[in-house]
Design a protein around this motif. Structure first.
Motif, PDB file in Angstrom:
ATOM      1  N   PHE A 108       6.619   8.575  -2.447  1.00 28.03           N
ATOM      2  CA  PHE A 108       5.895   7.330  -2.253  1.00 28.03           C
ATOM      3  C   PHE A 108       4.402   7.592  -2.391  1.00 28.03           C
ATOM      4  CE2 PHE A 108       9.880   6.683  -0.086  1.00 28.03           C
ATOM      5  CZ  PHE A 108      10.227   5.392  -0.457  1.00 28.03           C
ATOM      6  N   LYS A 109       3.729   6.665  -3.047  1.00 29.59           N
ATOM      7  CA  LYS A 109       2.283   6.730  -3.195  1.00 29.59           C
ATOM      8  C   LYS A 109       1.665   5.815  -2.147  1.00 29.59           C
ATOM      9  CE  LYS A 109      -1.434   6.059  -6.497  1.00 29.59           C
ATOM     10  NZ  LYS A 109      -1.772   5.751  -7.886  1.00 29.59           N
ATOM     11  N   VAL A 110       0.616   6.300  -1.490  1.00 36.94           N
ATOM     12  CA  VAL A 110      -0.094   5.509  -0.485  1.00 36.94           C
ATOM     13  C   VAL A 110      -1.496   5.246  -1.007  1.00 36.94           C
ATOM     14  CG1 VAL A 110      -0.844   5.388   1.915  1.00 36.94           C
ATOM     15  CG2 VAL A 110       1.222   6.653   1.340  1.00 36.94           C
ATOM     16  N   TRP A 159       2.241  -0.028   5.229  1.00 34.79           N
ATOM     17  CA  TRP A 159       3.537   0.039   5.892  1.00 34.79           C
ATOM     18  C   TRP A 159       4.616  -0.388   4.911  1.00 34.79           C
ATOM     19  CZ3 TRP A 159       6.349  -4.489   6.325  1.00 34.79           C
ATOM     20  CH2 TRP A 159       5.646  -5.683   6.167  1.00 34.79           C
ATOM     21  N   THR A 209       0.531   9.797   9.016  1.00 38.19           N
ATOM     22  CA  THR A 209       1.767   9.066   8.739  1.00 38.19           C
ATOM     23  C   THR A 209       2.740   9.203   9.895  1.00 38.19           C
ATOM     24  OG1 THR A 209       1.497   9.430   6.367  1.00 38.19           O
ATOM     25  CG2 THR A 209       3.704   8.859   7.117  1.00 38.19           C
ATOM     26  N   SER A 229       1.267   4.466   7.379  1.00 37.90           N
ATOM     27  CA  SER A 229       0.222   5.446   7.071  1.00 37.90           C
ATOM     28  C   SER A 229      -1.149   4.820   7.248  1.00 37.90           C
ATOM     29  CB  SER A 229       0.350   5.933   5.624  1.00 37.90           C
ATOM     30  OG  SER A 229       1.505   6.697   5.450  1.00 37.90           O
ATOM     31  N   TYR A 270      -2.959  11.265   4.463  1.00 32.33           N
ATOM     32  CA  TYR A 270      -2.934  10.166   5.433  1.00 32.33           C
ATOM     33  C   TYR A 270      -2.265  10.599   6.734  1.00 32.33           C
ATOM     34  CZ  TYR A 270      -4.216   6.697   1.886  1.00 32.33           C
ATOM     35  OH  TYR A 270      -4.874   5.961   0.936  1.00 32.33           O
ATOM     36  N   HIS A 304       0.804  -1.212   0.000  1.00 32.97           N
ATOM     37  CA  HIS A 304       0.000   0.000   0.000  1.00 32.97           C
ATOM     38  C   HIS A 304       0.841   1.268   0.000  1.00 32.97           C
ATOM     39  CE1 HIS A 304      -3.719  -2.273   1.700  1.00 32.97           C
ATOM     40  NE2 HIS A 304      -3.315  -2.728   0.537  1.00 32.97           N
ATOM     41  N   ILE A 305       2.155   1.138   0.185  1.00 34.92           N
ATOM     42  CA  ILE A 305       3.073   2.270   0.064  1.00 34.92           C
ATOM     43  C   ILE A 305       4.124   1.851  -0.951  1.00 34.92           C
ATOM     44  CG2 ILE A 305       4.721   3.782   1.223  1.00 34.92           C
ATOM     45  CD1 ILE A 305       3.229   3.307   3.840  1.00 34.92           C
TER      46      ILE A 305
END
Length: 175
Positions: A106-108, A114, A132, A173, A130, A80-81
């Motif tokens: 980084f894209k979340v 994590w 974070t 996040s 988010y 997810h990150i």
């Protein structure tokens, strides 16, 4: 001679069961490929042909290529990150490190994520929408920093009274 319908059904069931039993006997004694060991253990035939189990170890995909090209160690995460191109738009986590000429982004995605990684000499992180938190180490000491949403947060040497180099080791996040 008339047979009652109930007796007819019982007779047909018995005939069907006999046919299935005969077919099973023929298959067990002569019809299985692979020799005696598989005839003795028909489950082995199925197990040998079945695909293996897929076990997720959460290793970052293409981590070796990213290390060679960008000198960033990406270890493990839940997916997810992910590393992103900084020009790809808004909503990215942005990281500044003293020994990198450009930002690292980084894209979340999803509700939470994590990523464990290693980026030395990190001194600032820009948050996104988010909540974070980042973990950093300096020597044997570990420090955590809450990152401000959509603004820059000083971390590592920028937040350390002694100005020591900090290694970014984890990003977490959540929404």
């Amino acid at each position: 001679m008339s047979v009652k319908p109930q007796r007819k059904r019982i007779a047909l069931r018995a005939l069907g069961a006999a046919a299935v039993g005969a077919l099973a006997w023929i298959t067990a004694t002569a019809g299985l490929p692979g020799g005696e060991s598989q005839r003795a253990n028909p489950a082995a035939l199925v197990a040998d042909e079945a695909p293996g189990y897929a076990v997720e170890d959460f290793s970052y995909p293409l981590a070796d290529k990213i290390l060679a090209e960008k000198n960033i160690v990406l270890k493990r995460g839940d997916g997810h990150i992910t590393l992103a191109d900084c020009v790809s738009g808004a909503g990215l986590l942005e990281i500044m490190a003293r020994d990198k000429a450009d930002k690292i982004c980084f894209k979340v995605v999803g509700d939470s994520g994590w990523l464990t990684l290693e980026i030395p000499a990190v001194y600032a992180v820009k948050g996104n929408d988010y909540t974070t938190e980042v973990d950093m180490t300096v020597g044997a000491e570990e420090k955590s920093y809450d990152i401000n949403k959509n603004s820059w947060t000083p971390v590592g040497e920028a937040a350390d009274e002694e100005g020591r180099d900090h290694l970014l080791v984890e990003i977490r996040s959540s929404k």
